[in-house]
Every structure is written in C-alpha cells, then in structure tokens.
Design a protein around this motif. Structure first.
Motif, PDB file in Angstrom:
ATOM      1  N   LEU A 102      -8.409   6.821   3.235  1.00 42.07           N
ATOM      2  CA  LEU A 102      -9.605   6.178   2.687  1.00 42.07           C
ATOM      3  C   LEU A 102      -9.097   5.163   1.675  1.00 42.07           C
ATOM      4  O   LEU A 102      -8.399   5.532   0.718  1.00 42.07           O
ATOM      5  N   THR A 103      -9.397   3.879   1.890  1.00 36.67           N
ATOM      6  CA  THR A 103      -8.886   2.831   1.005  1.00 36.67           C
ATOM      7  C   THR A 103     -10.027   2.094   0.307  1.00 36.67           C
ATOM      8  O   THR A 103     -11.191   2.185   0.717  1.00 36.67           O
ATOM      9  N   ASP A 104      -9.648   1.344  -0.726  1.00 37.84           N
ATOM     10  CA  ASP A 104     -10.600   0.413  -1.320  1.00 37.84           C
ATOM     11  C   ASP A 104     -10.491  -0.914  -0.575  1.00 37.84           C
ATOM     12  O   ASP A 104      -9.891  -0.981   0.500  1.00 37.84           O
ATOM     13  N   LEU A 105     -11.056  -1.968  -1.105  1.00 36.15           N
ATOM     14  CA  LEU A 105     -11.052  -3.261  -0.424  1.00 36.15           C
ATOM     15  C   LEU A 105      -9.804  -4.085  -0.732  1.00 36.15           C
ATOM     16  O   LEU A 105      -9.747  -5.278  -0.434  1.00 36.15           O
ATOM     17  N   ARG A 106      -8.770  -3.440  -1.293  1.00 37.91           N
ATOM     18  CA  ARG A 106      -7.495  -4.088  -1.553  1.00 37.91           C
ATOM     19  C   ARG A 106      -6.372  -3.304  -0.879  1.00 37.91           C
ATOM     20  O   ARG A 106      -5.199  -3.489  -1.170  1.00 37.91           O
ATOM     21  N   GLY A 107      -6.718  -2.429   0.056  1.00 40.55           N
ATOM     22  CA  GLY A 107      -5.713  -1.676   0.803  1.00 40.55           C
ATOM     23  C   GLY A 107      -5.087  -0.533   0.043  1.00 40.55           C
ATOM     24  O   GLY A 107      -4.134   0.093   0.532  1.00 40.55           O
ATOM     25  N   ARG A 108      -5.601  -0.221  -1.151  1.00 37.05           N
ATOM     26  CA  ARG A 108      -5.054   0.890  -1.920  1.00 37.05           C
ATOM     27  C   ARG A 108      -5.615   2.208  -1.404  1.00 37.05           C
ATOM     28  O   ARG A 108      -6.833   2.346  -1.216  1.00 37.05           O
ATOM     29  N   VAL A 109      -4.743   3.173  -1.178  1.00 39.61           N
ATOM     30  CA  VAL A 109      -5.147   4.461  -0.617  1.00 39.61           C
ATOM     31  C   VAL A 109      -5.760   5.334  -1.708  1.00 39.61           C
ATOM     32  O   VAL A 109      -5.114   5.646  -2.711  1.00 39.61           O
ATOM     33  N   ARG A 110      -7.007   5.720  -1.494  1.00 43.52           N
ATOM     34  CA  ARG A 110      -7.689   6.613  -2.442  1.00 43.52           C
ATOM     35  C   ARG A 110      -7.391   8.071  -2.126  1.00 43.52           C
ATOM     36  O   ARG A 110      -7.244   8.889  -3.030  1.00 43.52           O
ATOM     37  N   THR A 111      -7.333   8.399  -0.859  1.00 45.08           N
ATOM     38  CA  THR A 111      -6.964   9.755  -0.450  1.00 45.08           C
ATOM     39  C   THR A 111      -6.441   9.704   0.965  1.00 45.08           C
ATOM     40  O   THR A 111      -6.679   8.743   1.703  1.00 45.08           O
ATOM     41  N   HIS A 112      -5.708  10.755   1.353  1.00 42.81           N
ATOM     42  CA  HIS A 112      -5.002  10.767   2.634  1.00 42.81           C
ATOM     43  C   HIS A 112      -4.978  12.180   3.188  1.00 42.81           C
ATOM     44  O   HIS A 112      -4.808  13.141   2.435  1.00 42.81           O
ATOM     45  N   ARG A 113      -5.159  12.295   4.494  1.00 43.45           N
ATOM     46  CA  ARG A 113      -5.059  13.586   5.173  1.00 43.45           C
ATOM     47  C   ARG A 113      -4.296  13.378   6.478  1.00 43.45           C
ATOM     48  O   ARG A 113      -4.434  12.348   7.129  1.00 43.45           O
ATOM     49  N   SER A 204      -0.734  -4.645   8.659  1.00 44.50           N
ATOM     50  CA  SER A 204      -0.461  -4.043   7.352  1.00 44.50           C
ATOM     51  C   SER A 204       0.639  -4.815   6.622  1.00 44.50           C
ATOM     52  O   SER A 204       0.525  -5.103   5.422  1.00 44.50           O
ATOM     53  N   GLU A 205       1.701  -5.158   7.341  1.00 40.99           N
ATOM     54  CA  GLU A 205       2.788  -5.931   6.729  1.00 40.99           C
ATOM     55  C   GLU A 205       2.310  -7.321   6.322  1.00 40.99           C
ATOM     56  O   GLU A 205       2.724  -7.854   5.292  1.00 40.99           O
ATOM     57  N   CYS A 206       1.431  -7.916   7.127  1.00 45.20           N
ATOM     58  CA  CYS A 206       0.900  -9.248   6.829  1.00 45.20           C
ATOM     59  C   CYS A 206       0.109  -9.260   5.527  1.00 45.20           C
ATOM     60  O   CYS A 206       0.246 -10.165   4.708  1.00 45.20           O
ATOM     61  N   TYR A 207      -0.721  -8.242   5.330  1.00 46.37           N
ATOM     62  CA  TYR A 207      -1.588  -8.191   4.155  1.00 46.37           C
ATOM     63  C   TYR A 207      -0.905  -7.604   2.923  1.00 46.37           C
ATOM     64  O   TYR A 207      -1.167  -8.044   1.800  1.00 46.37           O
ATOM     65  N   TRP A 208      -0.065  -6.579   3.110  1.00 50.20           N
ATOM     66  CA  TRP A 208       0.408  -5.815   1.951  1.00 50.20           C
ATOM     67  C   TRP A 208       1.924  -5.691   1.848  1.00 50.20           C
ATOM     68  O   TRP A 208       2.422  -5.174   0.856  1.00 50.20           O
ATOM     69  N   GLY A 209       2.671  -6.141   2.856  1.00 51.14           N
ATOM     70  CA  GLY A 209       4.104  -5.889   2.885  1.00 51.14           C
ATOM     71  C   GLY A 209       4.952  -7.140   2.954  1.00 51.14           C
ATOM     72  O   GLY A 209       4.761  -8.108   2.209  1.00 51.14           O
ATOM     73  N   ALA A 210       5.872  -7.165   3.916  1.00 54.92           N
ATOM     74  CA  ALA A 210       6.875  -8.232   3.991  1.00 54.92           C
ATOM     75  C   ALA A 210       6.293  -9.587   4.337  1.00 54.92           C
ATOM     76  O   ALA A 210       6.929 -10.615   4.103  1.00 54.92           O
ATOM     77  N   GLY A 211       5.061  -9.622   4.883  1.00 57.39           N
ATOM     78  CA  GLY A 211       4.498 -10.884   5.345  1.00 57.39           C
ATOM     79  C   GLY A 211       3.434 -11.493   4.470  1.00 57.39           C
ATOM     80  O   GLY A 211       2.688 -12.374   4.921  1.00 57.39           O
TER      81      GLY A 211
END
Length: 408
Positions: A102-113, A204-211
C-alpha cells in the motif's frame, strides 16, 4: 446550431480536462510551485490556472503551503502536491509468492504483506491470497476503499492489450479462462490495471530508481522466469501483442533442455532459478539432499564458495548473450538487473560485462551503464502501484471523487 454548440461544449470540456491533467502533473513533478510559475510555463492565463488549482485543492490533491521567495514584489503563494491524499495498492504475483504493498502518491510503501503461493499452478488459491493480503494492508493502515485510487497487478506472463486481465495460456496454462482484472475489480470495486512483472520493474526504476533522470532503460528480472521491461521516452514499450521483452525465451543453445514454451535451450532453461538450483545441486554435492536455495547460492558466492562463484559466472556469461543483443538493438542508457540473485552485485556484473564486450558493438557498450537494482524486494509491487499512479496523473478522473480534508 445545437450540434455545433454541443461540439463546442465537448471541446471545451476536453480542453479543461487536458489542462487539469497538465497542471496536476507539473505540481506532482515539482512538488511545490507558484501559480505564477505555472502560468509562465504553460502559457495559460492566470485566471485559468487559478480556477484549475482551486478545483485541485477542492479534490484534496494539492494545497497552499505558504509563501515562496520574492523575485521582486509580493511573495508568491506556493502550491504543493499532497502525497498522502490517496493510497494505491500494488500486487506482485511471482511464480511462487504473492506480495502486496500500500503506497502513497509518491511511491512510498505504507505497509507490506507477502505470502508463499504457487502462482503458476493455482489460480484460485492465488486470487484468494491476493484478496487476503490486500485486505490486510487496508486494515493495517485503516484505509477505506473510497480513498484508494486503484490496484495494480504485476503478472508473471505477457499481457495482451486486448485482454489485459488474462494470462498467456502458453506460459501459464492453468490460468486459461481466468481474468485477474475482472476478479479483483469485482471484489474490491476499484479500477484494476495489469501488466507484465518485468515491465513494472522497469516502471519502478523509471519513477523511483536508476532511471529517474529520464533516460531510456531496460530492466531484467532474474527469477524463476527471465524477463525484461523497456522504458522508451518515458513509457513502457509493450510491443504489438504485449510480448516485448520476453528475453527468457531467446533460444541461446539449440542443444539445450526443452522449454515449456515449446522451444529448446531458452535462456530461462539455463539461468532461471530452477536451472541455477539444479546446477548448484550438482556442483555443491547436494544431490539426493534438500536443494540449495537462491539465497544460499548468493551467500555462498559472497563467502567465496567456488561452486557458487562458478554458478554466478555461468549466469553472467549466458545473460551476456541476451544483453549484448539488447544493446545492439535498443541501445538503452541503463540496464538494471533485479531479482534476488542480482544482490551479489559485482560478482555477477563483472562476468556479465565481459560477456557483453565479446558480443556487443563497442559503441553500444560505451553508451550503456549496467547496474543492479537498489529498490529491494518490493520494487515490482511498487511498480504495480506506479502503473496506477501513472494512469491517474494522465487521467485525473481516476482519482476518487471526494473531498479530502487537510491533515496536520
């Protein structure tokens, strides 16, 4: 006259929607910006900008965050994007597990299962697990469904544009007749977006990682299956039938083992997780005993175990055949390796680069960086959530129609 008036009304509505999405994207990208600067960059009138911003404020997506620096005259009021306005769900269906974020609108993970699950052969069990984990994430953060933009799903299969909820019967025969999008949208009453897992690793890499610098990028997922996703000019390239990037089924050894796709000696039969484990069983002397895991191979390679190092070297050499072809064909600026086995870093990158140098044009090799992903084991699930975010930023109507009150 009525037809003409209707056409003008539709055109005006379309233009307003287009301008609204334009401003929303700009504010999201800049994080904070003044109305005057928006007007200057877009060449829209100040009154139009103010009207759109007011609408976006009412929706809860943006808010005034105080005065900026004066460039002469009155200090401008800055408008900021509200990353916490809504939530997004991302699901990764791996071959042997399900992971939900579950993420916010900036790709930050709020919780994970996550949970172990035989996805390939058990569609009913997989859908049940997805539903359970999604609900657990919503409950953990006390997030009502009405504040969720949508649900993205990363699938271990090509996804055809004309049937975006269905898996390839060639790759996942047990899923014939199942529609993931339909099943999950019915359960949660949310928009559901489905794409191939390697495509979403690339996103994911394009928005938050190497790209994040905007360069063309290839992401290669090294797991039970081997796949690649490609970002070209900021978008995932899927091909005519959704099968772009299926490098796992490049036949690299005509005398190699048979593949489930019907070919022989496919890359996945040589460097997929199953093949690596079998190779480890032979080299590490564990025949007849419990097979080593990919994690144990990684740990052995790091510790200097000769057999584990030999497995990683072989992986790099075979993978280099496919990567060299990619460099000659697409010439991406970055190639990112993902999957647990890639965590060995230079132990894999060194033989891979050496293999590529033997096969790729020197000019292609010179322009490309080959790296391992730094996004961790949630990256593809986050990529699935990012697929929803990308769609909503392009079409603002996908954001839930509700006013979100200001938070402290």
């Amino acid at each position: 006259m009525k037809v003409g008036t209707a056409a003008l009304t539709v055109d005006a509505a379309g233009m307003r929607a287009q301008n609204s999405s334009l401003l929303l994207n700009m504010i999201w990208r800049e994080r904070q910006i003044s109305r005057a600067e928006i007007a200057r960059r877009t060449e829209l009138s100040p009154s139009t900008v103010s009207a759109i911003v007011a609408d976006l404020e009412h929706s809860g997506l943006v808010r005034s965050i105080g005065a900026g620096v004066s460039r002469g005259g009155r200090r401008p009021t800055l408008i900021g994007f509200r990353d916490d306005a809504f939530s997004i769900l991302g699901v990764e269906m791996g071959a042997t597990h399900v992971s939900v974020v579950l993420t916010d609108l900036r790709g930050r993970v709020r919780t994970h299962r996550s949970a172990a699950q035989q996805v390939r052969n058990d569609p009913e069990g997989t859908l049940k697990t997805v539903r359970t984990l999604v609900q657990e994430c919503l409950d953990a953060e006390r997030v009502p469904r009405r504040s969720v933009v949508g649900l993205g799903v990363a699938a271990p299969s090509p996804v055809h544009p004309s049937a975006p909820g269905k898996m390839s019967p060639l790759i996942l025969p047990a899923w014939r007749g199942y529609d993931v999008r339909e099943a999950l949208s019915t359960t949660f009453d949310l928009p559901v977006f489905v794409d191939n897992d390697a495509n979403l690793g690339a996103l994911s890499e394009c928005y938050w990682g190497a790209g994040t610098s905007g360069e063309d990028l290839t992401y290669i997922k090294l797991a039970t299956g081997i796949g690649s996703g490609h970002i070209i000019h900021g978008d995932v390239y899927r091909g005519a039938g959704g099968t772009a990037g299926e490098i796992g089924h490049i036949a690299v050894d005509s005398a190699g083992p048979p593949c489930l796709c019907g070919l022989r000696g496919c890359l996945v039969t040589l460097i997929g997780s199953g093949a690596l484990v079998e190779r480890a069983r032979e080299l590490m002397g564990t025949k007849g005993r419990k097979a080593p895991t990919i994690r144990e191979i990684v740990e052995g390679a790091r510790a200097g175990d000769p057999a584990a190092r030999q497995i990683i070297d072989g992986l790099g050499q075979y993978l280099g055949v496919a990567v060299a072809g990619l460099l000659n064909l697409l010439n991406p600026a970055i190639v990112v390796l993902g999957g647990e086995i890639s965590s060995v870093g230079d132990l894999l990158l060194d033989p891979l680069r050496a293999s590529v140098r033997k096969r790729a044009l020197s000019t292609s090799m010179a322009e490309t960086r080959i790296v391992t992903s730094a996004l961790g084991d949630k990256s593809i699930a986050v990529g699935a959530a990012t697929l929803v975010l990308q769609a909503a930023l392009r079409d603002r109507t996908l954001f839930p129609l509700q006013h979100v009150g200001k938070t402290a």
